[in-house]
Design an enzyme around this catalytic site. Sequence first.
Site, short mmCIF file in Angstrom:
data_model
loop_
_atom_site.label_atom_id
_atom_site.label_comp_id
_atom_site.label_asym_id
_atom_site.label_seq_id
_atom_site.Cartn_x
_atom_site.Cartn_y
_atom_site.Cartn_z
N CYS A 84 37.20 34.63 26.23
CA CYS A 84 37.38 35.66 27.91
C CYS A 84 36.08 36.21 28.01
CB CYS A 84 38.38 36.48 27.45
SG CYS A 84 38.46 37.58 26.41
N GLU A 116 45.34 42.25 29.53
CA GLU A 116 44.34 41.71 29.51
C GLU A 116 43.21 40.69 29.69
OE1 GLU A 116 42.32 43.76 27.78
OE2 GLU A 116 43.73 45.56 27.11
P1 NAD Z 1 48.34 32.20 30.17
O1 NAD Z 1 48.26 33.01 31.75
O2 NAD Z 1 48.36 30.39 31.26
O3 NAD Z 1 49.21 32.38 29.39
C1 NAD Z 1 49.57 33.30 28.57
C2 NAD Z 1 50.39 33.72 28.67
O4 NAD Z 1 51.42 34.07 29.43
C3 NAD Z 1 52.00 32.44 27.46
O5 NAD Z 1 52.29 33.30 25.63
C4 NAD Z 1 52.28 31.97 28.49
O6 NAD Z 1 53.31 31.62 27.90
C5 NAD Z 1 52.71 33.19 29.73
N1 NAD Z 1 52.89 32.42 30.48
C6 NAD Z 1 51.47 31.28 31.28
N2 NAD Z 1 52.84 31.04 32.78
C7 NAD Z 1 54.16 32.14 32.74
C8 NAD Z 1 54.80 32.30 34.08
N3 NAD Z 1 54.33 31.43 34.85
N4 NAD Z 1 56.00 33.43 34.16
C9 NAD Z 1 55.43 34.12 32.28
N5 NAD Z 1 54.73 33.99 31.75
C10 NAD Z 1 53.25 32.95 31.58
O7 NAD Z 1 47.27 32.40 30.64
P2 NAD Z 1 46.14 30.88 29.51
O8 NAD Z 1 45.26 30.38 29.86
O9 NAD Z 1 46.74 31.19 28.05
O10 NAD Z 1 44.87 32.30 28.78
C11 NAD Z 1 43.62 32.40 29.55
C12 NAD Z 1 43.16 33.75 30.87
O11 NAD Z 1 43.65 34.36 29.65
C13 NAD Z 1 41.87 33.39 30.65
O12 NAD Z 1 41.27 34.02 32.10
C14 NAD Z 1 41.03 34.73 29.47
O13 NAD Z 1 39.83 35.59 29.72
C15 NAD Z 1 42.05 35.43 29.65
N6 NAD Z 1 41.72 36.49 28.44
C16 NAD Z 1 41.69 37.22 28.20
C17 NAD Z 1 41.81 38.16 27.24
C18 NAD Z 1 41.68 39.58 27.05
O14 NAD Z 1 41.32 40.01 25.98
N7 NAD Z 1 40.56 39.72 28.40
C19 NAD Z 1 41.66 37.22 25.73
C20 NAD Z 1 42.02 35.98 26.09
C21 NAD Z 1 42.15 35.72 27.20
#
Ligand code: NAD
Length: 527
Positions: free
Chosen positions: A252, A218
């Site tokens: 998002c 997502e």
């Molecule tokens: P992110 O990818 O930075 O973090 C999300 C998760 O990924 C966290 O739990 C984090 O610990 C983990 N993570 C971060 N870096 C990692 C790595 N190198 N290896 C493994 N795990 C890692 O995302 P964010 O900044 O928290 O969220 C923002 C993004 O999420 C935006 O692009 C937004 O559009 C999207 N989003 C999508 C939805 C949806 O339902 N489609 C909902 C909310 C947010």
Amino acid sequence: MVDLKYTPVEEIEKIQATLRNGFRSGRTKNIEYRKYQLLQLAYMLQDNVKRLEEALAADLGRPPLESQFLEIGPSMMDARNAWAGVDKWAKTERAPFSINGFAMRPVIYKEPKGVVLIISPFNYPVWLCMSPLAGAIAAGNAVLLKPSESTPHVSSLFAELIPKYLDPELVAVVNGGVPETTKLLDLPWDHILYTGSGQVGRIVSAAAAKHLTPVSLELGGKSPVFIDPNCDIELAAKRILWGKCVNAGQTCTAPDYVLVPREVQDKFVNALKNSMDNFYPESVATPGVFSRLVTPQAFNRIKGLLDNTKGTIVIGGEMDEATKFIAPTIVKDVPTNDSLMNEEIFGPVLPIVPVKDVEEAIAYVNSNDHPLAVYVFSQDAAYKQKVFSRTQSGSAVANEVVIQPGIEGLPFGGIGPSGSGYHTGKYTFDMFTHLRASLDSPGWLDKILGFRFPPYTDKSIKASQRILKSLPPRPTGPPRTNNAMANGSATKWWGKYFFLAFVLATIGGLTKPVKILGRKFVPKILG
Ligand code: NAD
């Protein structure tokens, strides 16, 4: 500021083993057991509304109404609806009747996938953990939840509450950052749901591929808004501004940018100014009125985008690094090669891109990744249809923004770079469910299907051909093309509905007995 306790990396395998044993105990096969856990989840949220609101305020500076309306309420309802729906969702289904297969009594068992991993982002840290958790429990899985390290108050609260309310052998929380998530991704899972950025989505997919683990992603993207010059501009401005301001644009499904016919750009800006004045009669910087950016990095990223824009800031632009505050900022005359147009903004900045017409707007959207949503503000059915049928996106929404994931019965998911897989409600249940095909073939069937056994003869080849269905007539002439999208048939369905309602109303309102299909109907008012 709470100190989020990270789970020691060396404990992670043990936690997963506990979940696997819990799953193998078989107790999640019992629907009543799942329902008990779902109610516990709903009450965990209800009992702790205040603490959740406070945690969200501490992590994101979020006003309580937004937390209640967009996270805590929907999470509670998702747990409640899964509780109410699971009996039906989990029922074994008979396969549709087929003359060749019915004797084998084909059925579809709805089985849990096993032990699943849910990795959630910071922006809606309650809903994006609790809603998938409810679906995974309803489907009978054991779940490892990895909340975001960027929302330490919410994530610590989960670590405290979840073991108190839910079976600790079936639901566990691992808190941490990249090393902890990397360790989780080294392990085999029966499904991974990742919500977050596309960049990390690629890491998750690559790690899952090593174990052939199924993944749902997502993700995000730049969701455009199309403005029909004849639409209700005040209404459009109010809703779009709200969609950009809620959670300080860290949503998002937030409208990322607006494509406005050049001649109505100023009218639209004026309407945004009116809405801005109505929304924030006091200073928008007042604590508790407007959310803050989640981290100093997020603040600096958005500041950088604004510093480099070639557009003109017409509303907002105020910032405070110490509190990670950026005021709602509207930028007009933004060119498509601008800093604000290169990546998902994910903050309270709205670029307005003037275009010649809807054709130019469609061409621009189609030259970029498929977004999570396409928004259209228009009262003209043909305009909406044109935009929806000639673009691709996770959702296609007219005259509204942001709230489509909360509408019961609609799937929520992206397409291509904005994600794959669908969730919310029954769609989450389906995501975490294996459809186990099953049949039980009686011995007498070989009297009919005996031709499949060697030795193969001309007679048996003929018999094998007899079970095939004949094809419809060969097409003649060129194919008929129809650009209408699925929403065209939705309109037709409503047409039929209204026709039926009309017929029934007419029958109901008749004052004389009527004959339908040979039977005499006497209206209640006469009888
Ligand atoms: P992110 O990818 O930075 O973090 C999300 C998760 O990924 C966290 O739990 C984090 O610990 C983990 N993570 C971060 N870096 C990692 C790595 N190198 N290896 C493994 N795990 C890692 O995302 P964010 O900044 O928290 O969220 C923002 C993004 O999420 C935006 O692009 C937004 O559009 C999207 N989003 C999508 C939805 C949806 O339902 N489609 C909902 C909310 C947010």
